[in-house]
Motif scaffolding. Sequence first.
Motif, PDB file in Angstrom:
ATOM      1  N   LEU A 147      46.566   4.796 -46.742  1.00  0.00           N
ATOM      2  CA  LEU A 147      47.174   3.525 -46.708  1.00  0.00           C
ATOM      3  C   LEU A 147      47.466   2.997 -45.175  1.00  0.00           C
ATOM      4  N   HIS A 210      39.874   1.217 -51.515  1.00  0.00           N
ATOM      5  CA  HIS A 210      41.251   1.593 -51.393  1.00  0.00           C
ATOM      6  C   HIS A 210      41.520   2.903 -52.185  1.00  0.00           C
ATOM      7  N   THR A 212      42.900   5.069 -55.058  1.00  0.00           N
ATOM      8  CA  THR A 212      43.141   4.621 -56.521  1.00  0.00           C
ATOM      9  C   THR A 212      44.072   5.841 -57.223  1.00  0.00           C
ATOM     10  N   GLY A 252      36.649   5.753 -48.684  1.00  0.00           N
ATOM     11  CA  GLY A 252      37.507   5.000 -47.673  1.00  0.00           C
ATOM     12  C   GLY A 252      37.297   5.611 -46.492  1.00  0.00           C
TER      13      GLY A 252
END
Length: 257
Positions: A147, A210, A212, A252
Motif C-alpha cells: 500500500l 492492488h 487483495t 503488484g
Amino acid sequence: MSQVPAARRTLAVLRLLASSAGPMPASAIARETAMPRSSAHHLLREMAEDGFVVYLPEERAWGLGVAAFEIGSAYLRQGPLERLARPPLRRLVDRVNEIAQLGVLHGAETLYLLKEQPPRHATLVTDVGVRMPASLTASGRSLLAHLPAAQVRALFPGPLVSRTGQGPSSLRELRRTLAEDARRGWSIEDGLITEGFTSIAACAFDHVGHPTAAVTVTFRRETRPEDAWPALAEAVRATAADLTRRLGGRPGTDPRT
C-alpha cells in the motif's frame, strides 16, 4: 481491439464511478474514459434506464445507481474470493502439512475469511471471522507492504498495538518492516500473536495490481528451523500467485519505488 466496445465502455464507466470520491459530470466521465461526449451522454442515459447510474440534477453529475449496489451486494453474498481461494489453500496444506489461512485488510485489522488445516492439527487463535492488528500479523503486513505510505500512515495514526510485548511500536518501525517485506516478497510473524507459533504470508493482487488478500501458513516454531523458512515461503508465494491468476489479477509493485 475489443469485439464488444459498448460493453467495454459500460464497464469503464462503472469502474470510474466506483473509484471516484463522488458523482462526476458527464464531461469528466467522457474525458477519463477517452469517449466522445455524445457517446458518453448516450451511454449514461442507457445505463440510467437500467438503474446502473443515476443523474443528480442539482450537482449536474452522475453517480452509481441502485443496480450497481445490488451487484456489489450479490458479490459479497456469493463469497467468490473464498471460493476461488479454497482449492489453492487445500493444495498448500497438502504440500506443507500446516495450517493455511486467507486474510484481508479490514481497516487497520486483519480479518480471516478462510482456514484449511491438516487432520488433528492444533487450533489457532486466528480462526475464521477473527480480527487481529494488521501491524502484527504476517498476513496484514504482507498486504500493508504493497500500500502507499500515505495510506499506511492514515491507518495507523497513533501508537501500535502489542499482544506479546514484541513487534513494531511506532509507525517508523512498521515502515522499516514493510519495506523489508516488500523487498523480500513475503512477510513473517514470529511469536507476535501467539508465543511459540510463527506465520509466513504472501499477497495476492487484483486486476489493477492492488493487494487483495493474503495467504498465510502458520506452524509451531519448534518444528521448523529458520533455515527452512525460505522454502516454506516459496510455497506460500506460489499459492498467492496462483490466487492472483484465479482472480484475474496481475502482480503488484513496491509502492515505495
